[in-house]
Design a protein around this motif. Sequence first.
Motif, PDB file in Angstrom:
ATOM      1  N   ALA A 118       0.874 -29.549  44.584  1.00 54.05           N
ATOM      2  CA  ALA A 118       1.217 -30.901  45.040  1.00 54.05           C
ATOM      3  C   ALA A 118       2.579 -31.325  44.515  1.00 54.05           C
ATOM      4  CB  ALA A 118       0.144 -31.889  44.586  1.00 54.05           C
ATOM      5  N   ILE A 119       2.866 -30.989  43.273  1.00 50.69           N
ATOM      6  CA  ILE A 119       4.166 -31.348  42.695  1.00 50.69           C
ATOM      7  C   ILE A 119       5.286 -30.537  43.350  1.00 50.69           C
ATOM      8  CG2 ILE A 119       5.541 -31.346  40.568  1.00 50.69           C
ATOM      9  CD1 ILE A 119       2.874 -32.120  39.124  1.00 50.69           C
ATOM     10  N   ILE A 120       5.011 -29.295  43.694  1.00 55.86           N
ATOM     11  CA  ILE A 120       6.024 -28.484  44.378  1.00 55.86           C
ATOM     12  C   ILE A 120       6.362 -29.099  45.734  1.00 55.86           C
ATOM     13  CG2 ILE A 120       6.416 -26.256  45.510  1.00 55.86           C
ATOM     14  CD1 ILE A 120       4.907 -24.995  43.087  1.00 55.86           C
ATOM     15  N   VAL A 121       5.360 -29.466  46.508  1.00 58.11           N
ATOM     16  CA  VAL A 121       5.616 -30.111  47.798  1.00 58.11           C
ATOM     17  C   VAL A 121       6.301 -31.458  47.573  1.00 58.11           C
ATOM     18  CG1 VAL A 121       4.566 -31.099  49.866  1.00 58.11           C
ATOM     19  CG2 VAL A 121       3.720 -28.940  48.976  1.00 58.11           C
ATOM     20  N   GLY A 122       5.842 -32.187  46.563  1.00 57.44           N
ATOM     21  CA  GLY A 122       6.482 -33.464  46.230  1.00 57.44           C
ATOM     22  C   GLY A 122       7.948 -33.295  45.872  1.00 57.44           C
TER      23      GLY A 122
ATOM     24  N   ASP B  23       8.146 -24.348  50.997  1.00 53.52           N
ATOM     25  CA  ASP B  23       8.310 -25.342  49.935  1.00 53.52           C
ATOM     26  C   ASP B  23       9.316 -24.877  48.884  1.00 53.52           C
ATOM     27  OD1 ASP B  23       6.528 -23.325  49.152  1.00 53.52           O
ATOM     28  OD2 ASP B  23       5.012 -24.699  48.379  1.00 53.52           O
ATOM     29  N   HIS B  24       9.207 -23.621  48.444  1.00 50.41           N
ATOM     30  CA  HIS B  24      10.162 -23.100  47.455  1.00 50.41           C
ATOM     31  C   HIS B  24      11.566 -23.026  48.064  1.00 50.41           C
ATOM     32  CE1 HIS B  24       7.266 -22.152  44.376  1.00 50.41           C
ATOM     33  NE2 HIS B  24       6.542 -21.435  45.222  1.00 50.41           N
ATOM     34  N   LEU B  25      11.662 -22.505  49.251  1.00 44.44           N
ATOM     35  CA  LEU B  25      12.948 -22.337  49.922  1.00 44.44           C
ATOM     36  C   LEU B  25      13.676 -23.677  50.056  1.00 44.44           C
ATOM     37  CD1 LEU B  25      14.563 -20.091  51.672  1.00 44.44           C
ATOM     38  CD2 LEU B  25      13.645 -21.382  53.580  1.00 44.44           C
ATOM     39  N   LEU B  26      12.982 -24.680  50.570  1.00 41.67           N
ATOM     40  CA  LEU B  26      13.603 -25.986  50.773  1.00 41.67           C
ATOM     41  C   LEU B  26      13.970 -26.662  49.457  1.00 41.67           C
ATOM     42  CD1 LEU B  26      11.402 -27.347  53.680  1.00 41.67           C
ATOM     43  CD2 LEU B  26      13.828 -26.739  53.799  1.00 41.67           C
TER      44      LEU B  26
ATOM     45  N   GLY C 138      10.987 -30.648  56.487  1.00 37.44           N
ATOM     46  CA  GLY C 138      10.323 -29.388  56.114  1.00 37.44           C
ATOM     47  C   GLY C 138       9.214 -29.630  55.108  1.00 37.44           C
ATOM     48  N   GLY C 139       9.448 -30.528  54.157  1.00 37.03           N
ATOM     49  CA  GLY C 139       8.411 -30.867  53.185  1.00 37.03           C
ATOM     50  C   GLY C 139       7.198 -31.493  53.864  1.00 37.03           C
ATOM     51  N   ALA C 140       7.456 -32.329  54.857  1.00 35.13           N
ATOM     52  CA  ALA C 140       6.350 -32.938  55.616  1.00 35.13           C
ATOM     53  C   ALA C 140       5.564 -31.866  56.357  1.00 35.13           C
ATOM     54  CB  ALA C 140       6.890 -33.991  56.569  1.00 35.13           C
ATOM     55  N   LEU C 141       6.260 -30.868  56.928  1.00 30.86           N
ATOM     56  CA  LEU C 141       5.572 -29.763  57.602  1.00 30.86           C
ATOM     57  C   LEU C 141       4.672 -29.003  56.640  1.00 30.86           C
ATOM     58  CD1 LEU C 141       8.308 -28.172  59.895  1.00 30.86           C
ATOM     59  CD2 LEU C 141       6.173 -29.248  60.620  1.00 30.86           C
ATOM     60  N   VAL C 142       5.184 -28.743  55.440  1.00 31.26           N
ATOM     61  CA  VAL C 142       4.385 -28.047  54.430  1.00 31.26           C
ATOM     62  C   VAL C 142       3.161 -28.866  54.073  1.00 31.26           C
ATOM     63  CG1 VAL C 142       4.345 -27.178  52.053  1.00 31.26           C
ATOM     64  CG2 VAL C 142       6.336 -26.736  53.505  1.00 31.26           C
ATOM     65  N   LEU C 143       3.357 -30.151  53.903  1.00 31.49           N
ATOM     66  CA  LEU C 143       2.256 -31.060  53.558  1.00 31.49           C
ATOM     67  C   LEU C 143       1.187 -31.058  54.647  1.00 31.49           C
ATOM     68  CD1 LEU C 143       1.466 -33.036  51.313  1.00 31.49           C
ATOM     69  CD2 LEU C 143       2.633 -34.822  52.604  1.00 31.49           C
TER      70      LEU C 143
ATOM     71  N   LEU D 219      12.242 -30.861  35.771  1.00 27.61           N
ATOM     72  CA  LEU D 219      10.804 -31.152  35.830  1.00 27.61           C
ATOM     73  C   LEU D 219      10.166 -30.415  37.003  1.00 27.61           C
ATOM     74  CD1 LEU D 219       8.274 -32.757  34.967  1.00 27.61           C
ATOM     75  CD2 LEU D 219       9.060 -34.559  36.523  1.00 27.61           C
ATOM     76  N   PHE D 220      10.790 -30.498  38.168  1.00 23.69           N
ATOM     77  CA  PHE D 220      10.250 -29.811  39.339  1.00 23.69           C
ATOM     78  C   PHE D 220      10.262 -28.297  39.144  1.00 23.69           C
ATOM     79  CE2 PHE D 220      11.799 -33.628  41.953  1.00 23.69           C
ATOM     80  CZ  PHE D 220      10.587 -34.280  41.812  1.00 23.69           C
ATOM     81  N   ALA D 221      11.295 -27.800  38.504  1.00 26.11           N
ATOM     82  CA  ALA D 221      11.456 -26.353  38.312  1.00 26.11           C
ATOM     83  C   ALA D 221      10.334 -25.751  37.477  1.00 26.11           C
ATOM     84  CB  ALA D 221      12.801 -26.065  37.657  1.00 26.11           C
ATOM     85  N   VAL D 222       9.820 -26.516  36.521  1.00 25.93           N
ATOM     86  CA  VAL D 222       8.706 -26.018  35.700  1.00 25.93           C
ATOM     87  C   VAL D 222       7.554 -25.595  36.606  1.00 25.93           C
ATOM     88  CG1 VAL D 222       6.934 -26.690  34.018  1.00 25.93           C
ATOM     89  CG2 VAL D 222       9.335 -27.308  33.627  1.00 25.93           C
ATOM     90  N   PHE D 223       7.261 -26.399  37.602  1.00 34.12           N
ATOM     91  CA  PHE D 223       6.132 -26.111  38.491  1.00 34.12           C
ATOM     92  C   PHE D 223       6.457 -24.975  39.463  1.00 34.12           C
ATOM     93  CE2 PHE D 223       5.315 -30.234  36.751  1.00 34.12           C
ATOM     94  CZ  PHE D 223       3.958 -30.157  36.458  1.00 34.12           C
TER      95      PHE D 223
END
Length: 190
Positions: free
Chosen positions: A90-94, A38-41, A182-187, A120-124
Amino acid sequence: MNIRSIRLAALLVMVATPVLAHSGHETSGFAHPFTGLDHLLAMVGVGVWASMLAVKRPAAAYLVPASFIAMMLVGAAAGFAGIKLPLAEAIIVGSVLVLGALIVAAVRLPSVAAMAVVGLFAVFHGYAHAIEAPTSGTGLYILGFVAATALLHAAGLGLGWVARRSLGDVAIRALGGAVMAGGALVLIAN
């Protein structure tokens, strides 16, 4: 198969990685962004999106990633201070799914708006880095995950530029699709 298809396939193979769970992190923090898909992508996605935005707004190539890094540090400060951010994972995956969708849809926001979105995403992301930090060596840990993040942003910028030059917009959109997949795989894996 034509040469464009071969190039696109080679590009997608280069960016594909196995799904990795967050595992133990060394004290430098450099490995942390690489140990969770999730972080990598998300970080590579920020770079790819910035490369797309930079076609019309060249400053976006550094402003968007810089905004991510600055706000990631804000999120890390919150985590180190013991502040609880709800729904962080959840926000990271989102963020991965949204960044991929923005790339696929070729959304070209003004730089300030794009900076706000990634910020916004970076905060999480920063918060997650902090709450998974070792109990000692925090300064080195922070420098490590900031350096890794900058490297991943640069990789995304490079991938975006190479994709655009070799295959055009379809290649950048394909990269966005890979980020979303990749996000779907993480989810699914969580």
